[in-house]
Design a protein around this motif. Structure first.
Motif, PDB file in Angstrom:
ATOM      1  N   GLY A  22      40.203  37.751  36.071  1.00 40.13           N
ATOM      2  CA  GLY A  22      40.658  36.372  35.884  1.00 40.13           C
ATOM      3  C   GLY A  22      41.681  35.951  36.915  1.00 40.13           C
ATOM      4  N   ALA A  23      42.537  36.874  37.326  1.00 40.93           N
ATOM      5  CA  ALA A  23      43.547  36.558  38.341  1.00 40.93           C
ATOM      6  C   ALA A  23      42.897  36.250  39.687  1.00 40.93           C
ATOM      7  CB  ALA A  23      44.528  37.734  38.481  1.00 40.93           C
ATOM      8  N   ILE A  24      41.767  36.855  39.956  1.00 38.12           N
ATOM      9  CA  ILE A  24      41.064  36.629  41.222  1.00 38.12           C
ATOM     10  C   ILE A  24      40.203  35.376  41.180  1.00 38.12           C
ATOM     11  CG2 ILE A  24      39.288  37.545  42.768  1.00 38.12           C
ATOM     12  CD1 ILE A  24      40.367  40.350  42.032  1.00 38.12           C
ATOM     13  N   VAL A  25      39.387  35.230  40.120  1.00 42.25           N
ATOM     14  CA  VAL A  25      38.420  34.119  40.085  1.00 42.25           C
ATOM     15  C   VAL A  25      38.916  32.920  39.290  1.00 42.25           C
ATOM     16  CG1 VAL A  25      36.474  35.682  40.373  1.00 42.25           C
ATOM     17  CG2 VAL A  25      37.135  34.975  38.069  1.00 42.25           C
ATOM     18  N   GLY A  26      39.991  33.094  38.545  1.00 44.52           N
ATOM     19  CA  GLY A  26      40.480  32.025  37.676  1.00 44.52           C
ATOM     20  C   GLY A  26      39.912  32.197  36.273  1.00 44.52           C
ATOM     21  N   ASP A  27      40.716  31.918  35.294  1.00 40.77           N
ATOM     22  CA  ASP A  27      40.300  32.128  33.906  1.00 40.77           C
ATOM     23  C   ASP A  27      39.030  31.365  33.547  1.00 40.77           C
ATOM     24  OD1 ASP A  27      42.362  33.868  33.340  1.00 40.77           O
ATOM     25  OD2 ASP A  27      43.694  32.302  32.600  1.00 40.77           O
ATOM     26  N   ARG A  28      38.808  30.205  34.167  1.00 42.92           N
ATOM     27  CA  ARG A  28      37.667  29.374  33.807  1.00 42.92           C
ATOM     28  C   ARG A  28      36.430  29.647  34.662  1.00 42.92           C
ATOM     29  NH1 ARG A  28      38.068  26.643  29.297  1.00 42.92           N
ATOM     30  NH2 ARG A  28      37.235  24.745  30.127  1.00 42.92           N
ATOM     31  N   ASN A  29      36.512  30.577  35.617  1.00 43.02           N
ATOM     32  CA  ASN A  29      35.375  30.844  36.511  1.00 43.02           C
ATOM     33  C   ASN A  29      34.713  32.196  36.286  1.00 43.02           C
ATOM     34  OD1 ASN A  29      35.526  28.388  37.917  1.00 43.02           O
ATOM     35  ND2 ASN A  29      37.173  29.183  39.184  1.00 43.02           N
ATOM     36  N   GLY A  46      16.855  33.514  46.303  1.00 36.88           N
ATOM     37  CA  GLY A  46      17.984  32.772  46.844  1.00 36.88           C
ATOM     38  C   GLY A  46      19.345  33.204  46.318  1.00 36.88           C
ATOM     39  N   ALA A  47      19.365  34.123  45.354  1.00 41.63           N
ATOM     40  CA  ALA A  47      20.644  34.570  44.792  1.00 41.63           C
ATOM     41  C   ALA A  47      21.367  35.472  45.782  1.00 41.63           C
ATOM     42  CB  ALA A  47      20.420  35.308  43.479  1.00 41.63           C
ATOM     43  N   LYS A  48      22.670  35.316  45.847  1.00 43.94           N
ATOM     44  CA  LYS A  48      23.496  36.135  46.729  1.00 43.94           C
ATOM     45  C   LYS A  48      24.545  36.865  45.909  1.00 43.94           C
ATOM     46  CE  LYS A  48      22.843  33.182  50.697  1.00 43.94           C
ATOM     47  NZ  LYS A  48      23.437  32.320  51.685  1.00 43.94           N
ATOM     48  N   LEU A  49      24.875  38.056  46.346  1.00 40.47           N
ATOM     49  CA  LEU A  49      25.909  38.855  45.684  1.00 40.47           C
ATOM     50  C   LEU A  49      27.250  38.160  45.845  1.00 40.47           C
ATOM     51  CD1 LEU A  49      26.741  41.494  44.265  1.00 40.47           C
ATOM     52  CD2 LEU A  49      26.981  42.519  46.537  1.00 40.47           C
ATOM     53  N   PRO A  50      27.953  37.906  44.734  1.00 39.38           N
ATOM     54  CA  PRO A  50      29.282  37.299  44.857  1.00 39.38           C
ATOM     55  C   PRO A  50      30.196  38.222  45.660  1.00 39.38           C
ATOM     56  CG  PRO A  50      28.590  37.350  42.565  1.00 39.38           C
ATOM     57  CD  PRO A  50      27.598  38.146  43.339  1.00 39.38           C
ATOM     58  N   ARG A  51      30.963  37.635  46.535  1.00 40.31           N
ATOM     59  CA  ARG A  51      31.871  38.405  47.385  1.00 40.31           C
ATOM     60  C   ARG A  51      33.278  38.350  46.818  1.00 40.31           C
ATOM     61  NH1 ARG A  51      28.570  41.499  49.904  1.00 40.31           N
ATOM     62  NH2 ARG A  51      27.028  40.413  51.121  1.00 40.31           N
ATOM     63  N   PRO A  52      33.947  39.488  46.793  1.00 42.21           N
ATOM     64  CA  PRO A  52      35.344  39.457  46.364  1.00 42.21           C
ATOM     65  C   PRO A  52      36.178  38.734  47.416  1.00 42.21           C
ATOM     66  CG  PRO A  52      34.731  41.653  47.096  1.00 42.21           C
ATOM     67  CD  PRO A  52      33.483  40.818  47.134  1.00 42.21           C
ATOM     68  N   PRO A  53      37.332  38.219  47.023  1.00 44.83           N
ATOM     69  CA  PRO A  53      38.188  37.549  48.000  1.00 44.83           C
ATOM     70  C   PRO A  53      38.678  38.544  49.043  1.00 44.83           C
ATOM     71  CG  PRO A  53      39.369  37.875  45.959  1.00 44.83           C
ATOM     72  CD  PRO A  53      37.944  38.302  45.709  1.00 44.83           C
ATOM     73  N   LYS A  54      39.037  38.022  50.198  1.00 44.80           N
ATOM     74  CA  LYS A  54      39.594  38.885  51.249  1.00 44.80           C
ATOM     75  C   LYS A  54      40.923  39.454  50.779  1.00 44.80           C
ATOM     76  CE  LYS A  54      37.565  36.465  55.139  1.00 44.80           C
ATOM     77  NZ  LYS A  54      37.810  35.740  56.379  1.00 44.80           N
ATOM     78  N   ALA A  55      41.196  40.662  51.198  1.00 40.38           N
ATOM     79  CA  ALA A  55      42.481  41.281  50.880  1.00 40.38           C
ATOM     80  C   ALA A  55      43.581  40.504  51.600  1.00 40.38           C
ATOM     81  CB  ALA A  55      42.493  42.733  51.314  1.00 40.38           C
ATOM     82  N   PRO A  56      44.725  40.352  50.971  1.00 37.57           N
ATOM     83  CA  PRO A  56      45.817  39.631  51.643  1.00 37.57           C
ATOM     84  C   PRO A  56      46.201  40.361  52.924  1.00 37.57           C
ATOM     85  CG  PRO A  56      46.541  40.518  49.507  1.00 37.57           C
ATOM     86  CD  PRO A  56      45.093  40.855  49.668  1.00 37.57           C
ATOM     87  N   THR A  57      46.460  39.597  53.953  1.00 36.27           N
ATOM     88  CA  THR A  57      46.859  40.203  55.222  1.00 36.27           C
ATOM     89  C   THR A  57      48.342  40.522  55.184  1.00 36.27           C
ATOM     90  OG1 THR A  57      47.250  38.034  56.187  1.00 36.27           O
ATOM     91  CG2 THR A  57      45.073  39.020  56.541  1.00 36.27           C
TER      92      THR A  57
END
Length: 62
Positions: A22-29, A46-57
């Motif tokens: 939830g912290a990454i995608v948001g509680d409602r997503n 046409g489906a694509k694997l969801p990608r995790p967010p980039k690691a903070p630099t």
């Protein structure tokens, strides 16, 4: 249940994992990302694997 809604599908997930997700995608997503993964997993066209967010630099100061 309204015809425009999908059936509720309960799953078991550890509290810590659910909170981190939830912290990454948001509680409602959460549902949207899980649906994206399921579409990809079953091979929906046409489906694509969801990608995790980039690691903070790291900043130059560290």
């Amino acid at each position: 249940m309204k015809d425009t809604h999908t059936r509720h599908r309960p799953i078991r997930v550890d509290d810590e994992l659910w909170a981190a997700f939830g912290a990454i995608v948001g509680d409602r997503n959460r549902s949207a990302v899980i649906r994206e993964f399921l579409r990809w997993y079953v091979g929906e066209r046409g489906a694509k694997l969801p990608r995790p967010p980039k690691a903070p630099t790291e900043s130059a100061d560290s």
